[in-house]
Design a protein around this motif. Structure first.
Motif, PDB file in Angstrom:
ATOM      1  N   MET A   1       0.718 -76.439 -19.671  1.00 31.82           N
ATOM      2  CA  MET A   1       2.020 -76.326 -20.336  1.00 31.82           C
ATOM      3  C   MET A   1       2.310 -77.619 -21.092  1.00 31.82           C
ATOM      4  SD  MET A   1       4.578 -74.013 -20.512  1.00 31.82           S
ATOM      5  CE  MET A   1       4.674 -73.125 -18.946  1.00 31.82           C
ATOM      6  N   GLU A   2       2.744 -77.487 -22.334  1.00 30.62           N
ATOM      7  CA  GLU A   2       3.127 -78.644 -23.140  1.00 30.62           C
ATOM      8  C   GLU A   2       4.646 -78.678 -23.257  1.00 30.62           C
ATOM      9  OE1 GLU A   2       2.569 -80.571 -27.633  1.00 30.62           O
ATOM     10  OE2 GLU A   2       1.656 -78.642 -27.136  1.00 30.62           O
ATOM     11  N   PHE A   3       5.213 -79.883 -23.187  1.00 26.50           N
ATOM     12  CA  PHE A   3       6.654 -80.028 -23.262  1.00 26.50           C
ATOM     13  C   PHE A   3       7.033 -80.952 -24.412  1.00 26.50           C
ATOM     14  CE2 PHE A   3       5.727 -79.037 -18.829  1.00 26.50           C
ATOM     15  CZ  PHE A   3       6.614 -78.002 -18.577  1.00 26.50           C
ATOM     16  N   ILE A   4       8.055 -80.539 -25.164  1.00 30.59           N
ATOM     17  CA  ILE A   4       8.631 -81.369 -26.207  1.00 30.59           C
ATOM     18  C   ILE A   4      10.061 -81.666 -25.790  1.00 30.59           C
ATOM     19  CG2 ILE A   4       9.309 -81.519 -28.629  1.00 30.59           C
ATOM     20  CD1 ILE A   4       7.096 -79.513 -29.282  1.00 30.59           C
ATOM     21  N   ASP A   5      10.355 -82.944 -25.596  1.00 34.88           N
ATOM     22  CA  ASP A   5      11.694 -83.367 -25.200  1.00 34.88           C
ATOM     23  C   ASP A   5      12.163 -84.376 -26.238  1.00 34.88           C
ATOM     24  OD1 ASP A   5      14.053 -84.090 -24.012  1.00 34.88           O
ATOM     25  OD2 ASP A   5      13.210 -84.412 -22.019  1.00 34.88           O
ATOM     26  N   ASP A   6      12.994 -83.895 -27.157  1.00 33.72           N
ATOM     27  CA  ASP A   6      13.359 -84.721 -28.305  1.00 33.72           C
ATOM     28  C   ASP A   6      14.856 -84.576 -28.568  1.00 33.72           C
ATOM     29  OD1 ASP A   6      13.867 -85.375 -31.176  1.00 33.72           O
ATOM     30  OD2 ASP A   6      11.733 -85.827 -31.153  1.00 33.72           O
ATOM     31  N   ALA A   7      15.618 -85.587 -28.186  1.00 33.12           N
ATOM     32  CA  ALA A   7      17.067 -85.595 -28.383  1.00 33.12           C
ATOM     33  C   ALA A   7      17.684 -84.343 -27.768  1.00 33.12           C
ATOM     34  CB  ALA A   7      17.411 -85.739 -29.856  1.00 33.12           C
ATOM     35  N   GLU A   8      18.168 -83.403 -28.601  1.00 28.40           N
ATOM     36  CA  GLU A   8      18.892 -82.256 -28.074  1.00 28.40           C
ATOM     37  C   GLU A   8      18.000 -81.060 -27.778  1.00 28.40           C
ATOM     38  OE1 GLU A   8      21.789 -81.825 -31.157  1.00 28.40           O
ATOM     39  OE2 GLU A   8      23.255 -83.023 -30.067  1.00 28.40           O
ATOM     40  N   PHE A   9      16.716 -81.141 -28.096  1.00 28.25           N
ATOM     41  CA  PHE A   9      15.790 -80.029 -27.858  1.00 28.25           C
ATOM     42  C   PHE A   9      14.897 -80.300 -26.653  1.00 28.25           C
ATOM     43  CE2 PHE A   9      16.689 -79.411 -32.377  1.00 28.25           C
ATOM     44  CZ  PHE A   9      16.830 -78.034 -32.458  1.00 28.25           C
ATOM     45  N   GLN A  10      14.714 -79.266 -25.834  1.00 33.36           N
ATOM     46  CA  GLN A  10      13.694 -79.276 -24.788  1.00 33.36           C
ATOM     47  C   GLN A  10      12.914 -77.974 -24.923  1.00 33.36           C
ATOM     48  OE1 GLN A  10      17.170 -79.826 -23.569  1.00 33.36           O
ATOM     49  NE2 GLN A  10      16.724 -81.880 -24.354  1.00 33.36           N
ATOM     50  N   ILE A  11      11.614 -78.085 -25.250  1.00 30.96           N
ATOM     51  CA  ILE A  11      10.790 -76.919 -25.556  1.00 30.96           C
ATOM     52  C   ILE A  11       9.550 -76.934 -24.674  1.00 30.96           C
ATOM     53  CG2 ILE A  11       9.475 -75.719 -27.347  1.00 30.96           C
ATOM     54  CD1 ILE A  11      11.303 -76.981 -29.418  1.00 30.96           C
ATOM     55  N   ALA A  12       9.250 -75.779 -24.076  1.00 33.93           N
ATOM     56  CA  ALA A  12       8.024 -75.611 -23.281  1.00 33.93           C
ATOM     57  C   ALA A  12       7.102 -74.646 -24.010  1.00 33.93           C
ATOM     58  CB  ALA A  12       8.358 -75.079 -21.888  1.00 33.93           C
ATOM     59  N   ILE A  13       5.839 -75.053 -24.207  1.00 33.69           N
ATOM     60  CA  ILE A  13       4.842 -74.247 -24.909  1.00 33.69           C
ATOM     61  C   ILE A  13       3.679 -73.995 -23.961  1.00 33.69           C
ATOM     62  CG2 ILE A  13       3.327 -74.077 -26.927  1.00 33.69           C
ATOM     63  CD1 ILE A  13       5.116 -76.236 -28.241  1.00 33.69           C
ATOM     64  N   ASP A  14       3.373 -72.732 -23.719  1.00 36.49           N
ATOM     65  CA  ASP A  14       2.298 -72.353 -22.798  1.00 36.49           C
ATOM     66  C   ASP A  14       1.075 -71.943 -23.607  1.00 36.49           C
ATOM     67  OD1 ASP A  14       0.659 -71.453 -20.798  1.00 36.49           O
ATOM     68  OD2 ASP A  14       2.161 -70.153 -19.862  1.00 36.49           O
ATOM     69  N   ASN A  15       0.166 -72.897 -23.838  1.00 38.63           N
ATOM     70  CA  ASN A  15      -1.024 -72.623 -24.639  1.00 38.63           C
ATOM     71  C   ASN A  15      -1.962 -71.635 -23.960  1.00 38.63           C
ATOM     72  OD1 ASN A  15      -0.671 -74.234 -27.065  1.00 38.63           O
ATOM     73  ND2 ASN A  15      -0.858 -76.028 -25.743  1.00 38.63           N
ATOM     74  N   ASP A  16      -1.915 -71.545 -22.645  1.00 36.33           N
ATOM     75  CA  ASP A  16      -2.778 -70.594 -21.929  1.00 36.33           C
ATOM     76  C   ASP A  16      -2.221 -69.177 -21.955  1.00 36.33           C
ATOM     77  OD1 ASP A  16      -4.661 -72.539 -21.233  1.00 36.33           O
ATOM     78  OD2 ASP A  16      -3.542 -73.105 -19.432  1.00 36.33           O
ATOM     79  N   ASN A  17      -1.012 -69.026 -22.437  1.00 34.11           N
ATOM     80  CA  ASN A  17      -0.354 -67.721 -22.451  1.00 34.11           C
ATOM     81  C   ASN A  17       0.177 -67.427 -23.854  1.00 34.11           C
ATOM     82  OD1 ASN A  17       0.822 -65.306 -21.537  1.00 34.11           O
ATOM     83  ND2 ASN A  17       2.718 -66.343 -20.931  1.00 34.11           N
ATOM     84  N   GLY A  18      -0.746 -67.437 -24.822  1.00 36.01           N
ATOM     85  CA  GLY A  18      -0.374 -67.077 -26.183  1.00 36.01           C
ATOM     86  C   GLY A  18       0.228 -68.200 -26.994  1.00 36.01           C
ATOM     87  N   ALA A  19       0.131 -69.439 -26.517  1.00 37.90           N
ATOM     88  CA  ALA A  19       0.752 -70.588 -27.195  1.00 37.90           C
ATOM     89  C   ALA A  19       2.207 -70.286 -27.525  1.00 37.90           C
ATOM     90  CB  ALA A  19      -0.027 -70.980 -28.450  1.00 37.90           C
ATOM     91  N   ARG A  20       2.858 -69.573 -26.627  1.00 32.92           N
ATOM     92  CA  ARG A  20       4.229 -69.148 -26.863  1.00 32.92           C
ATOM     93  C   ARG A  20       5.205 -70.198 -26.369  1.00 32.92           C
ATOM     94  NH1 ARG A  20       4.976 -63.792 -24.851  1.00 32.92           N
ATOM     95  NH2 ARG A  20       2.711 -63.691 -24.797  1.00 32.92           N
ATOM     96  N   ILE A  21       6.365 -70.221 -27.000  1.00 32.89           N
ATOM     97  CA  ILE A  21       7.481 -71.008 -26.501  1.00 32.89           C
ATOM     98  C   ILE A  21       8.110 -70.208 -25.363  1.00 32.89           C
ATOM     99  CG2 ILE A  21       9.751 -71.966 -27.048  1.00 32.89           C
ATOM    100  CD1 ILE A  21       8.781 -72.297 -29.944  1.00 32.89           C
ATOM    101  N   THR A  22       7.913 -70.667 -24.144  1.00 34.76           N
ATOM    102  CA  THR A  22       8.464 -69.958 -22.988  1.00 34.76           C
ATOM    103  C   THR A  22       9.907 -70.358 -22.705  1.00 34.76           C
ATOM    104  OG1 THR A  22       7.579 -71.625 -21.477  1.00 34.76           O
ATOM    105  CG2 THR A  22       6.199 -69.698 -21.928  1.00 34.76           C
ATOM    106  N   SER A  23      10.290 -71.542 -23.189  1.00 34.41           N
ATOM    107  CA  SER A  23      11.669 -72.004 -23.022  1.00 34.41           C
ATOM    108  C   SER A  23      12.031 -72.856 -24.234  1.00 34.41           C
ATOM    109  CB  SER A  23      11.812 -72.827 -21.732  1.00 34.41           C
ATOM    110  OG  SER A  23      13.114 -73.393 -21.632  1.00 34.41           O
ATOM    111  N   LEU A  24      13.215 -72.590 -24.790  1.00 37.42           N
ATOM    112  CA  LEU A  24      13.732 -73.415 -25.880  1.00 37.42           C
ATOM    113  C   LEU A  24      15.200 -73.666 -25.606  1.00 37.42           C
ATOM    114  CD1 LEU A  24      13.010 -73.154 -29.673  1.00 37.42           C
ATOM    115  CD2 LEU A  24      15.283 -73.709 -28.804  1.00 37.42           C
ATOM    116  N   LYS A  25      15.493 -74.922 -25.253  1.00 34.69           N
ATOM    117  CA  LYS A  25      16.868 -75.307 -24.961  1.00 34.69           C
ATOM    118  C   LYS A  25      17.375 -76.259 -26.042  1.00 34.69           C
ATOM    119  CE  LYS A  25      16.644 -74.799 -19.930  1.00 34.69           C
ATOM    120  NZ  LYS A  25      16.798 -75.471 -18.615  1.00 34.69           N
TER     121      LYS A  25
END
Length: 255
Positions: A1-25
């Motif tokens: 799982m890859e995580f992007i935590d940048d100011a007001e965004f927190q995004i989780a990307i599951d490359n093993d499961n379709g490279a999908r954004i599983t969470s976008l806050k």
């Protein structure tokens, strides 16, 4: 799982499961529909190397040779490409690469997800690398119908034409003026900037020059605004798609 935590965004990307954004806050609100049992009804994912349904899962190369695509999600049709059911290779922050299986042998799709000040830039690029099968791509974000507060999701969307669907859900090739919602339909001639709005909370505007959009509003837990380079069943409709698509998801507070 890859995580992007940048100011007001927190995004989780599951490359093993379709490279999908599983969470976008954004500002602590969750805008992605969570997993609920089926691979195609959650998260934000790429549709590649085709978007939407392909009738009977049959596709032809430039020489007219026919190939059978997998129809496991929505039999007897092939749905939304290989991307959402594949493992992608992480190649950099927010970037992933998919080596496509047969019959798209050798072709690749690169995905990039980048966070800006108040927006998320999402792009897909298809490289045929000698593959002669048609390809068209799109984005399939599942926007949560309800947040922790505020009103339920409503869409702002207008177009001049929609494709008529047959009883099997496949476009017939005929076009009409848009009918009233609910929709599970493909549109062209987009007017204005499509958006999803949660009253008193947020608006997400989708800036994209894609000529086709699919809009889905028949689900009680999520809504979908899907820009695509070509419509579902594009080859059988005689419509070709581009090898690149980019969209900017712009977030605006309504509080």
């Amino acid at each position: 799982m890859e995580f992007i935590d940048d100011a007001e965004f927190q995004i989780a990307i599951d490359n093993d499961n379709g490279a999908r954004i599983t969470s976008l806050k954004w500002r602590d609100n969750e805008f992605a529909v969570p997993f609920r049992g089926q691979v195609h009804t959650s998260g934000w994912y790429a549709m590649a190397p085709w978007a939407g349904r392909i009738n009977e899962g049959l596709i032809k190369d430039a020489q007219g040779q026919e190939f059978q695509l997998p129809a496991t999600i929505d039999p007897p049709h092939a749905l939304h490409g290989f991307g959402l059911i594949s493992s992608w290779q992480e190649i950099g922050p927010g970037r992933s690469l998919l080596h496509l299986p047969a019959p798209y042998n050798g072709a690749t799709v690169e995905q990039s997800i980048e966070v800006l000040d108040d927006a998320v830039r999402w792009s897909l690029e298809y490289e045929p690398n000698g593959c002669e099968l048609p390809a068209w791509m799109g984005f399939h974000p599942w926007f949560a119908r309800d947040l922790d507060r505020g009103g339920s999701a409503e869409i702002e969307f207008a177009a001049t034409e929609m494709l008529v669907r047959g009883s099997d859900g496949i476009p017939t090739g005929q076009r009409s003026a848009p009918t009233p919602q609910p929709w599970d339909d493909a549109f062209t001639g987009i007017k204005g900037t499509p958006a999803v709005v949660w009253e008193d909370v947020a608006r997400i505007s989708i800036e994209c020059d894609a000529p086709w959009w699919v809009v889905y509003t028949e689900d009680s837990e999520g809504v979908c605004l899907e820009p695509q380079t070509a419509p579902p069943d594009a080859q059988n409709l005689g419509i070709s798609g581009e090898n690149y698509i980019e969209a900017l998801f712009v977030f605006e507070s309504l509080e």
